[in-house]
Every structure is written in C-alpha cells, then in structure tokens.
Design a protein around this motif. Structure first.
Motif, mmCIF file in Angstrom:
data_model
loop_
_atom_site.group_PDB
_atom_site.id
_atom_site.type_symbol
_atom_site.label_atom_id
_atom_site.label_comp_id
_atom_site.label_asym_id
_atom_site.label_seq_id
_atom_site.Cartn_x
_atom_site.Cartn_y
_atom_site.Cartn_z
ATOM 1 N N PHE A 103 34.479 -134.162 49.457
ATOM 2 C CA PHE A 103 34.030 -132.950 48.777
ATOM 3 C C PHE A 103 33.512 -133.319 47.401
ATOM 4 O O PHE A 103 34.063 -134.190 46.742
ATOM 5 N N MET A 109 44.263 -132.726 45.165
ATOM 6 C CA MET A 109 44.621 -132.573 46.561
ATOM 7 C C MET A 109 43.720 -133.426 47.461
ATOM 8 O O MET A 109 44.170 -133.986 48.446
ATOM 9 N N MET A 110 42.440 -133.518 47.088
ATOM 10 C CA MET A 110 41.505 -134.276 47.895
ATOM 11 C C MET A 110 41.778 -135.782 47.799
ATOM 12 O O MET A 110 41.434 -136.532 48.678
ATOM 13 N N ILE A 112 44.656 -137.166 47.851
ATOM 14 C CA ILE A 112 46.046 -137.373 48.224
ATOM 15 C C ILE A 112 46.261 -138.735 48.901
ATOM 16 O O ILE A 112 47.289 -139.370 48.696
ATOM 17 N N VAL B 143 32.013 -125.762 50.722
ATOM 18 C CA VAL B 143 31.038 -126.440 51.567
ATOM 19 C C VAL B 143 31.831 -127.121 52.698
ATOM 20 O O VAL B 143 32.847 -127.749 52.438
ATOM 21 N N SER B 145 33.065 -129.685 55.700
ATOM 22 C CA SER B 145 33.066 -131.125 55.861
ATOM 23 C C SER B 145 33.463 -131.413 57.305
ATOM 24 O O SER B 145 34.312 -130.725 57.855
ATOM 25 N N MET B 157 45.549 -132.936 56.668
ATOM 26 C CA MET B 157 44.822 -132.580 55.447
ATOM 27 C C MET B 157 45.085 -131.124 55.056
ATOM 28 O O MET B 157 45.134 -130.793 53.870
ATOM 29 N N ILE B 160 48.815 -130.234 53.129
ATOM 30 C CA ILE B 160 49.273 -130.808 51.868
ATOM 31 C C ILE B 160 49.896 -129.766 50.947
ATOM 32 O O ILE B 160 50.983 -129.973 50.413
ATOM 33 N N GLU B 161 49.218 -128.626 50.790
ATOM 34 C CA GLU B 161 49.757 -127.577 49.914
ATOM 35 C C GLU B 161 51.079 -127.056 50.469
ATOM 36 O O GLU B 161 52.068 -126.945 49.757
ATOM 37 N N GLN B 164 54.522 -129.071 50.473
ATOM 38 C CA GLN B 164 55.321 -129.177 49.258
ATOM 39 C C GLN B 164 56.404 -128.109 49.223
ATOM 40 O O GLN B 164 57.338 -128.171 48.445
#
Lengths: 165, 212
Positions: A103, A109-110, A112, B143, B145, B157, B160-161, B164
């Motif tokens: 990105f 976070m990206m 990580i 955007v 990916s 991916m 991750i948030e 925690q």
C-alpha cells in the motif's frame, strides 16, 4: 518398518515441540514468523508461529504467549529446557515476516512482517541463541517443516518453489 | 471478557444482515460486470479461532486469489474477496475477452492482475456503499491490493488489529455462486472483519445496545 512419519502441526499463534523421528510444521505464514529453536544432539525442536512483535500490544485480559515474539520465545525456551535440551546447544532458524500486500499509505500495521522479524531476532539475541539460517521478508506466503534429526528447515511457497535451509 | 465473547444472538443476526446487504449489492455488481447470474447464500456470522477462520477459505496452505481492502472511516476494518485461482481466470477472461490470461501458475499477466483488482474495486465499492447507506456511517475503501498465495498468509493480514484484543474473530462470510455454471460449483467468499472498536459503532448506528 513402514511407519508413518509423525507430523506435529502448529496453528496460528500457537507453539509446540517435536522429537525425531517426528517433524514439526506450520502452514501459511504471511506476516507471521515461524521460529524454530532446536537441540540437534537431543533431536529435539520447538516451533512457534508468532503473529505480533510485542505483548505490550495486547489489549485483552488473557494472554496467549505463543502470539507475541517476546513471550513466545521465552515460553518455547522454557519448554525445551524442561524437555532436556541443553541451553548452550540451542540454535534457531526462522522464516516468514512477509509483506503480503503493498500500500502506498498505511502505517505500522502494514509493516507488521518486518517488525515481527526484528522482534524475534531481538529475543533470540537476548537469550544468546544463534540464528543459523533464515528466509524472511518478501511478498510471499510460506509453509515450513522442520526435521529435528537433520536440522533442516523445508520451506514451500506458491510462487517461488521449495527450498531447504 | 473481551467484546467478541460477549456477543448475543441479536448481535450476530444484525451482523448477518450487514453481510447480506453488502454482499447482495456486490453480487449485483458482479452479475452486471460479467453478464452472468451470480447468486449468494445467506451469510454466516461466526465467532471463530484464527485457525477456524482460515479453514473457511480452504485451509492454511490452500492457494487462493484474494483482493484485500482496508476499510477506512467511522468503522474501520478489513475486507477480503477470496476466490479459487481458476475462478478468477474465468472471470478475468470474461471481462477482458483474453482467454490466455490464467492465474493457476506464475508468472501472472499484469493485465490480468489489473483486471482482477478492478473487479475487487467494483465489488468492494458496492459492498461498502450498501453498508454505508444501511448504517449511515462514513466508510471508504482503500486502494485494493491483490495476492495469489496461501489462504493463511493472506487472511492473517486481516487479523492484526483484532488479534491484539482477542483470540477469536467475528467473521462475516458470504458465499457467491454462479448460476447454471457448467464448471461445477465454484465458490467465492466475502470476508468482512471489522476492527474491534468498530462493532460498537455499527451496533450504535443501528440503534442496538452493545450489552444487550
């Protein structure tokens, strides 16, 4: 004797150990890091599938030690020593820590994957465990399998083939 | 106890409706884009462990093609559109009229990836705008990916948030199917993974108390 090889499977944010002739495997590492700590003389190895760099990130109550680099490596080390591994003989191999998506924006976070790699290395250094081989970073997922008898870490990818380190 | 474990059946039903509205709109967009009839199954909402969630997409090292979108705005989160690679080949061939594009083996054509991204863009845009209308929350997609890789590597991916806060995820999964396909039942998944704090916002926006 044709005995099926025992495969110990380690899930996401999980850890476990294996003795030869068994092998230990974790699948689908992306930004997560698979770290193997082993004592080749004892044919004993432990594997952790680390998801996050630091347990200080934890916001919940119950702490899953296998999830964070700092707690997972300590825990793995304790278990291995208890199972008879010699601290001075321990070595490590690691793989994973990819950045699966790119990105232009995106903060910590990206990143990580790289952060997980750094955190695992820092912990291994803290316990003076040498890293013998590693396959980290990039943009691809990895499935890894460690053989505690040969000390080889087999790495399979979708787009970049298979290799042993 | 973390929020994830406190959810009641009412909450799960609301999230199911959220998935239904979003994916319904996206399925219509996909039907129009491909000029094929695309159906969707009733969404499932599950409180799953990480491993169970990856299992929904076929298992950790199962190869999938995925478009990932970060949702920004008032209720941030992650969204994945996950398909078997051969299904993406077929969709992209329909879109571009180029039958040489495939996603089964690397290297992948740049044109193909870009068509796949565009498809992801249209679908996530329609999913989110429906969601945004329903909740009156301001939501924008990042955007998109794309990646063709192991399901475990891709989907973690999106954890991750959440990871925690909890060892469980709430996954809103909607399965898309093409009607009258002579290619057998080929399925795609929409995974919506709101960030931990977003659940409260979604429920509040819909007038439901979190501790109900």
């Amino acid at each position: 004797m044709n005995k099926l090889k025992e495969v110990v499977k380690v899930g996401i944010a999980d850890l476990n150990i294996v003795r030869a002739p068994g092998v230990i495997r974790t699948s689908g590492l992306g930004s997560c890091v698979g770290v193997v700590i082993y004592d080749l003389n004892q044919h004993l190895a432990g594997l952790a599938h680390v998801m996050l760099p630091d347990s200080s990130l934890a916001k919940g109550n119950a702490l899953n030690k296998a999830k964070y680099a700092d707690t997972a490596i300590k825990e793995l080390l304790d278990i291995l020593i208890e199972e008879g591994a010699k601290k001075y003989a321990l070595k490590a191999k690691m793989a994973g820590g990819a950045q699966m998506f790119q990105f232009s924006s995106g903060g910590d976070m990206m990143r990580i994957g790289p952060r997980n790699v750094e955190a695992v290395k820092k912990q291994l250094e803290r316990f003076r465990i040498p890293i013998v081989a590693e396959d980290v970073g990039g943009r691809n997922g990895r499935t890894i399998e460690f053989n505690p008898e040969s000390g080889m870490l087999n790495i399979r990818t979708v787009n970049l083939g298979v290799k042993d380190i | 106890m973390s929020f994830v474990e406190r959810l009641s059946q009412v909450h799960l039903d609301i999230l199911k409706e959220v998935g239904n509205i979003g994916a319904g709109n996206a399925a219509t967009a996909l039907s129009q884009l491909l000029n094929r009839t695309i159906n969707l199954e009733i969404p499932t909402v599950q409180v799953a462990t990480y491993d169970e969630m990856v299992e929904l997409a076929g298992g950790s090292d199962h190869v999938v093609a995925a478009v990932y979108i970060r949702i920004e705005g008032e209720a941030p989160g992650n969204m994945f559109f996950v398909l078997p690679p051969e299904q993406v080949s077929y969709f992209v061939q329909l879109m571009t009229g180029d039958s040489t594009i495939t996603f089964e083996e690397p290297p992948y054509s740049e044109m193909g990836i870009s068509a796949f991204l565009e498809m992801g863009n249209i679908l996530s845009g329609s999913y989110l705008s429906a969601l945004s209308d329903f909740t009156r929350l301001n939501l924008q997609p990042s955007v998109p990916s794309a990646s063709i890789d192991m399901a475990g590597a891709i989907l973690t991916m999106g954890l991750i948030e959440l990871s925690q806060v909890s060892d469980h995820v709430i996954v809103i999964d909607t399965i898309l199917e093409e009607e009258n396909s002579d290619r057998g039942k080929i399925r795609g998944h929409f995974f919506l993974l709101p960030d931990p704090d977003s659940f409260e916002k979604i429920f509040q926006a819909l007038g439901v108390n979190v501790d109900e």
